[in-house]
Design an enzyme around this catalytic site. Structure first.
Site, PDB file in Angstrom:
ATOM      1  CD  GLU A  98       1.078   2.186  -4.972  1.00  0.00           C
ATOM      2  OE1 GLU A  98       0.582   2.953  -5.813  1.00  0.00           O
ATOM      3  OE2 GLU A  98       2.092   1.499  -5.231  1.00  0.00           O
ATOM      4  N   GLY A 155      -6.359  11.936   1.412  1.00  0.00           N
ATOM      5  CA  GLY A 155      -5.573  11.063   2.286  1.00  0.00           C
ATOM      6  C   GLY A 155      -4.094  11.265   2.031  1.00  0.00           C
ATOM      7  CB  ALA A 186      -0.978  -9.017  -4.189  1.00  0.00           C
ATOM      8  CE1 TYR A 234       4.793   5.623   7.197  1.00  0.00           C
ATOM      9  CE2 TYR A 234       2.643   6.005   8.187  1.00  0.00           C
ATOM     10  CZ  TYR A 234       4.022   5.939   8.300  1.00  0.00           C
ATOM     11  OH  TYR A 234       4.627   6.208   9.500  1.00  0.00           O
ATOM     12  CB  CYS A 249      -1.502  -3.781   4.419  1.00  0.00           C
ATOM     13  SG  CYS A 249      -1.807  -2.013   4.283  1.00  0.00           S
ATOM     14  CE  LYS A 280      -2.641  -3.769  -1.617  1.00  0.00           C
ATOM     15  NZ  LYS A 280      -1.208  -3.628  -1.671  1.00  0.00           N
TER      16      LYS A 280
HETATM   17  P1  NAD Z   1      -2.660   6.337   6.580  1.00  0.00           P
HETATM   18  O1  NAD Z   1      -3.417   6.126   7.831  1.00  0.00           O
HETATM   19  O2  NAD Z   1      -1.176   6.570   6.658  1.00  0.00           O
HETATM   20  O3  NAD Z   1      -3.275   7.594   5.802  1.00  0.00           O
HETATM   21  C1  NAD Z   1      -4.635   7.782   5.581  1.00  0.00           C
HETATM   22  C2  NAD Z   1      -4.941   9.274   5.696  1.00  0.00           C
HETATM   23  O4  NAD Z   1      -6.293   9.502   5.300  1.00  0.00           O
HETATM   24  C3  NAD Z   1      -4.817   9.837   7.111  1.00  0.00           C
HETATM   25  O5  NAD Z   1      -3.868  10.888   7.125  1.00  0.00           O
HETATM   26  C4  NAD Z   1      -6.237  10.336   7.448  1.00  0.00           C
HETATM   27  O6  NAD Z   1      -6.251  11.521   8.225  1.00  0.00           O
HETATM   28  C5  NAD Z   1      -6.799  10.587   6.065  1.00  0.00           C
HETATM   29  N1  NAD Z   1      -8.270  10.596   6.015  1.00  0.00           N
HETATM   30  C6  NAD Z   1      -9.140   9.691   6.526  1.00  0.00           C
HETATM   31  N2  NAD Z   1     -10.408  10.041   6.237  1.00  0.00           N
HETATM   32  C7  NAD Z   1     -10.357  11.204   5.534  1.00  0.00           C
HETATM   33  C8  NAD Z   1     -11.333  12.040   4.936  1.00  0.00           C
HETATM   34  N3  NAD Z   1     -12.637  11.743   5.001  1.00  0.00           N
HETATM   35  N4  NAD Z   1     -10.917  13.136   4.295  1.00  0.00           N
HETATM   36  C9  NAD Z   1      -9.603  13.443   4.214  1.00  0.00           C
HETATM   37  N5  NAD Z   1      -8.619  12.680   4.743  1.00  0.00           N
HETATM   38  C10 NAD Z   1      -8.989  11.565   5.393  1.00  0.00           C
HETATM   39  O7  NAD Z   1      -2.974   5.091   5.642  1.00  0.00           O
HETATM   40  P2  NAD Z   1      -2.042   4.470   4.490  1.00  0.00           P
HETATM   41  O8  NAD Z   1      -1.002   3.591   5.076  1.00  0.00           O
HETATM   42  O9  NAD Z   1      -1.620   5.567   3.570  1.00  0.00           O
HETATM   43  O10 NAD Z   1      -3.090   3.515   3.765  1.00  0.00           O
HETATM   44  C11 NAD Z   1      -4.132   4.038   2.966  1.00  0.00           C
HETATM   45  C12 NAD Z   1      -4.746   2.891   2.170  1.00  0.00           C
HETATM   46  O11 NAD Z   1      -3.771   2.333   1.286  1.00  0.00           O
HETATM   47  C13 NAD Z   1      -5.240   1.710   3.024  1.00  0.00           C
HETATM   48  O12 NAD Z   1      -6.400   1.194   2.430  1.00  0.00           O
HETATM   49  C14 NAD Z   1      -4.123   0.699   2.920  1.00  0.00           C
HETATM   50  O13 NAD Z   1      -4.595  -0.622   3.067  1.00  0.00           O
HETATM   51  C15 NAD Z   1      -3.625   0.930   1.512  1.00  0.00           C
HETATM   52  N6  NAD Z   1      -2.212   0.576   1.296  1.00  0.00           N
HETATM   53  C16 NAD Z   1      -1.270   0.921   2.219  1.00  0.00           C
HETATM   54  C17 NAD Z   1       0.073   0.625   1.965  1.00  0.00           C
HETATM   55  C18 NAD Z   1       1.161   0.987   2.938  1.00  0.00           C
HETATM   56  O14 NAD Z   1       2.292   0.612   2.709  1.00  0.00           O
HETATM   57  N7  NAD Z   1       0.880   1.712   4.015  1.00  0.00           N
HETATM   58  C19 NAD Z   1       0.436   0.039   0.751  1.00  0.00           C
HETATM   59  C20 NAD Z   1      -0.559  -0.275  -0.170  1.00  0.00           C
HETATM   60  C21 NAD Z   1      -1.889   0.008   0.115  1.00  0.00           C
HETATM   61  C1  UGA Z   2       3.334  -5.047   1.961  1.00  0.00           C
HETATM   62  C2  UGA Z   2       3.479  -5.540   0.524  1.00  0.00           C
HETATM   63  O1  UGA Z   2       4.815  -5.999   0.338  1.00  0.00           O
HETATM   64  C3  UGA Z   2       3.169  -4.430  -0.461  1.00  0.00           C
HETATM   65  O2  UGA Z   2       3.209  -4.935  -1.794  1.00  0.00           O
HETATM   66  C4  UGA Z   2       1.764  -3.875  -0.188  1.00  0.00           C
HETATM   67  O3  UGA Z   2       1.492  -2.784  -1.047  1.00  0.00           O
HETATM   68  C5  UGA Z   2       1.706  -3.407   1.249  1.00  0.00           C
HETATM   69  O4  UGA Z   2       2.020  -4.516   2.134  1.00  0.00           O
HETATM   70  C6  UGA Z   2       0.343  -2.932   1.659  1.00  0.00           C
HETATM   71  O5  UGA Z   2      -0.645  -3.265   1.050  1.00  0.00           O
HETATM   72  O6  UGA Z   2       0.350  -2.222   2.670  1.00  0.00           O
HETATM   73  P1  UGA Z   2       4.801  -3.629   3.647  1.00  0.00           P
HETATM   74  O7  UGA Z   2       3.863  -4.156   4.658  1.00  0.00           O
HETATM   75  O8  UGA Z   2       5.058  -2.183   3.609  1.00  0.00           O
HETATM   76  O9  UGA Z   2       4.313  -4.040   2.183  1.00  0.00           O
HETATM   77  O10 UGA Z   2       6.221  -4.339   3.826  1.00  0.00           O
HETATM   78  P2  UGA Z   2       6.762  -5.807   3.467  1.00  0.00           P
HETATM   79  O11 UGA Z   2       8.133  -5.671   2.930  1.00  0.00           O
HETATM   80  O12 UGA Z   2       5.824  -6.586   2.668  1.00  0.00           O
HETATM   81  O13 UGA Z   2       6.901  -6.481   4.916  1.00  0.00           O
HETATM   82  C7  UGA Z   2       5.770  -6.807   5.673  1.00  0.00           C
HETATM   83  C8  UGA Z   2       6.210  -7.551   6.925  1.00  0.00           C
HETATM   84  O14 UGA Z   2       6.681  -8.863   6.596  1.00  0.00           O
HETATM   85  C9  UGA Z   2       7.344  -6.868   7.675  1.00  0.00           C
HETATM   86  O15 UGA Z   2       7.142  -6.967   9.056  1.00  0.00           O
HETATM   87  C10 UGA Z   2       8.558  -7.670   7.259  1.00  0.00           C
HETATM   88  O16 UGA Z   2       9.600  -7.631   8.200  1.00  0.00           O
HETATM   89  C11 UGA Z   2       7.968  -9.057   7.150  1.00  0.00           C
HETATM   90  N1  UGA Z   2       8.720  -9.960   6.253  1.00  0.00           N
HETATM   91  C12 UGA Z   2       8.809  -9.678   4.931  1.00  0.00           C
HETATM   92  C13 UGA Z   2       9.309 -11.100   6.770  1.00  0.00           C
HETATM   93  O17 UGA Z   2       9.219 -11.374   7.980  1.00  0.00           O
HETATM   94  N2  UGA Z   2       9.998 -11.936   5.926  1.00  0.00           N
HETATM   95  C14 UGA Z   2      10.104 -11.667   4.597  1.00  0.00           C
HETATM   96  O18 UGA Z   2      10.738 -12.476   3.877  1.00  0.00           O
HETATM   97  C15 UGA Z   2       9.502 -10.506   4.085  1.00  0.00           C
END
Ligand code: NAD
Ligand code: UGA
Length: 476
Positions: A165, A13, A228, A16, A281, A225
């Site tokens: 993460e 994967g 949080a 992001y 998320c 997770k």
């Molecule tokens: P994303 O969609 O940006 O990336 C996921 C990638 O996995 C894609 O590029 C997809 O093509 C690939 N993929 C899917 N199935 C596959 C397979 N079988 N083999 C190989 N590649 C494969 O997703 P993301 O935002 O990186 O999120 C990934 C996970 O992390 C989610 O569970 C999300 O909840 C968690 N997470 C995301 C954030 C964030 O800020 N985006 C922060 C913390 C946790």
């Molecule tokens: C959030 C968490 O902050 C991360 O810790 C977590 O890893 C991640 O989700 C995840 O699991 O994907 P993210 O969604 O990237 O991160 O960005 P945030 O800064 O949390 O903002 C989320 C949303 O809330 C945004 O639309 C932001 O504009 C909004 N927000 C945030 C508000 O409207 N007010 C605030 O005070 C803070």
């Protein structure tokens, strides 16, 4: 089970999370090879692009980390089998979206990508491995992964760890370099479990102080997770709920946030009022939490968390409604300019962005939506609106007609020229620095600004002649 020295890490994967996390691990552990694999060929090609402007995600500080590690000990590839075979540790960092079909539709996390990864690891592995859940997963998912891996019958042993993460987009590199904590959940009651947890701890110890690396059991880690994200989203919904009250009473939501945030027990973070939280998320993870509670018949707990989402939906809806009501109860044929489409500043990610929902409501009222976002492409905006339409069958027939009223600009002043109203949807810093007098002179009068992020200088805009609305403030 005896783990050899970690020489090769693979991450499945390259999104992001997978991209930035592995880039930082490679940067901080130059003696370990890190390979990030993905089924999406275009994404991998973009990660390998010589021109760092073309990386698939925009994240401040990412380019310099990639420049340092890529080709040295950081590799991006579509050869998933070899990458699995060669690694001692495999991170699973694939997407876990909300299910759009069948049981749990609209609530549960769709674990099909996770399951595919587990099956592929099981098929290919010939040596013992540590498998790390990096994706956000429902509590007890490790059990399902373990059951798939343990039933291959080729003698290979696996240890499953949960290592969620916590990075936020827009600040991902800083969050990874200076993490508040790293959470590792594992089977610490067994020697093999402890050894696996120590192997992962050793990697993070290259740059994270040991006292910030927390060990728990797997279920606590998985649930922490979700919890949080639920707590963070709850804070935003809480202050947004107060913003509604402020607009009615004359209290100022920013003053209230400052006053309560000064209490060290409450703290001042995540109290910024807004048009509503977005991102891939918060909503997904709370829905998942609600689904788990309902599955366990914990309906009061489920209701409690569900209201965090309901409040957020209300905030997005009431912003759109405010625009329509203020513009004399209709925006039909009117040019409304959106500043921003991303769900927050400093990212090109638009998943669940409030802009999508507000745009849709205004398009339904026949508005013409003109958008300027410094990082989001027109094709992404169309994809977002298409996706929303596909979730609601009644929208499908009118989708093309509505989408024809979306105009995307590369110049903000052209986007705002002859607009009836401007709506700020994302808090990009550059919006503050525009020549607002020039903007005012080129707009249809009365010129309205709906600041969904409270980033503009309302007083200055009033003096120029604008009529201004900000969240949680009673303005004239
Ligand atoms: P994303 O969609 O940006 O990336 C996921 C990638 O996995 C894609 O590029 C997809 O093509 C690939 N993929 C899917 N199935 C596959 C397979 N079988 N083999 C190989 N590649 C494969 O997703 P993301 O935002 O990186 O999120 C990934 C996970 O992390 C989610 O569970 C999300 O909840 C968690 N997470 C995301 C954030 C964030 O800020 N985006 C922060 C913390 C946790
Ligand atoms: C959030 C968490 O902050 C991360 O810790 C977590 O890893 C991640 O989700 C995840 O699991 O994907 P993210 O969604 O990237 O991160 O960005 P945030 O800064 O949390 O903002 C989320 C949303 O809330 C945004 O639309 C932001 O504009 C909004 N927000 C945030 C508000 O409207 N007010 C605030 O005070 C803070």
């Amino acid at each position: 089970m005896n783990f050899p020295k970690i020489k090769q890490i693979t991450c499945i994967g390259a999104g992001y999370v997978g991209g930035p996390t592995m880039a930082v691990i490679a940067q901080k552990c130059p003696e370990i090879n890190v390979t990030v694999v993905d089924i999406n060929e275009a994404r991998i090609a973009a990660w390998n692009d010589e021109n760092l402007e073309n990386l698939p995600i925009y994240e401040p500080g990412l380019r310099s980390v990639i420049a340092e590690a890529r080709g040295r000990n950081l590799f991006f590839s579509t050869d998933i089998e070899s990458a699995i075979k060669n690694a001692q540790i495999i991170f699973i960092s694939v997407n876990t979206p909300t299910k759009t079909y069948g049981k749990g539709k609209g609530m549960a996390a769709d674990l099909k990508y996770i399951e595919l990864c587990a099956r592929q690891i099981a098929k290919v592995a010939t040596e013992d491995k540590i498998v790390v859940e990096k994706s956000t997963l429902p509590v007890k998912t490790a059990q399902a992964i373990k059951s798939i891996l343990d039933n291959v019958g080729n003698g290979v042993k696996f240890q499953i760890l949960s290592n969620p993460e916590f990075l936020a987009e827009g600040t991902a590199i800083n969050d990874l370099h200076f993490a508040d904590r790293v959470l590792i959940g594992g089977d610490y009651l067994t020697e093999d479990g402890k050894a696996a947890m120590n192997a992962l701890t050793e990697i993070y110890s290259h740059w994270i102080p040991k006292e910030k690396i927390i060990h728990t059991n797997v279920w606590s880690s998985e649930l922490s997770k979700l919890t949080a994200n639920a707590f963070l989203a709850q804070r935003v919904s809480s202050i947004n709920s107060i913003s509604v009250l402020c607009e009615e009473t004359g209290a100022d939501a920013e003053e209230v946030a400052k006053a309560i945030g000064s209490d060290s027990r409450i703290g001042d973070k995540f109290l910024k009022v807004s048009v509503g939280f977005g991102g891939s998320c918060f909503q997904k993870d709370i829905l998942n939490l609600v689904y788990i509670c309902r599955s366990l018949n914990l309906h009061d707990v489920a209701d409690y968390w569900e209201h965090v989402i309901k409040m957020n939906d209300h905030q997005k809806h009431r912003f759109a409604e405010k625009i329509i009501n203020t513009l004399y109860n209709t925006v039909s044929g009117k040019k409304i300019t959106f500043l921003g489409w991303a769900f927050k500043k400093d990212t090109n990610d638009t998943r669940e962005s409030a802009a999508i929902y507000v745009a849709w409501e205004l398009l339904m009222d026949n508005a013409e939506i003109h958008v300027f976002d410094p990082k989001v492409t027109k094709s992404q905006m169309i994809k977002d609106l298409n996706y929303l339409a596909e979730q609601n069958l009644e929208f499908l027939s009118i989708k093309d007609q509505l989408l024809s009223k979306l105009v995307v600009h590369t110049d903000p002043y052209a986007a705002m020229k002859e607009a009836h109203a401007i709506a700020v949807l994302t808090e990009w810093d550059e919006f503050r620095t525009y020549d607002w007098e020039r903007v005012y002179n080129n707009m249809i009068k009365p010129a309205f600004v709906f600041d969904g992020r409270n980033i503009l200088n309302a007083k200055q805009l009033f003096q120029l002649g604008f009529r201004v609305f900000q969240i949680g403030k009673k303005l004239n």
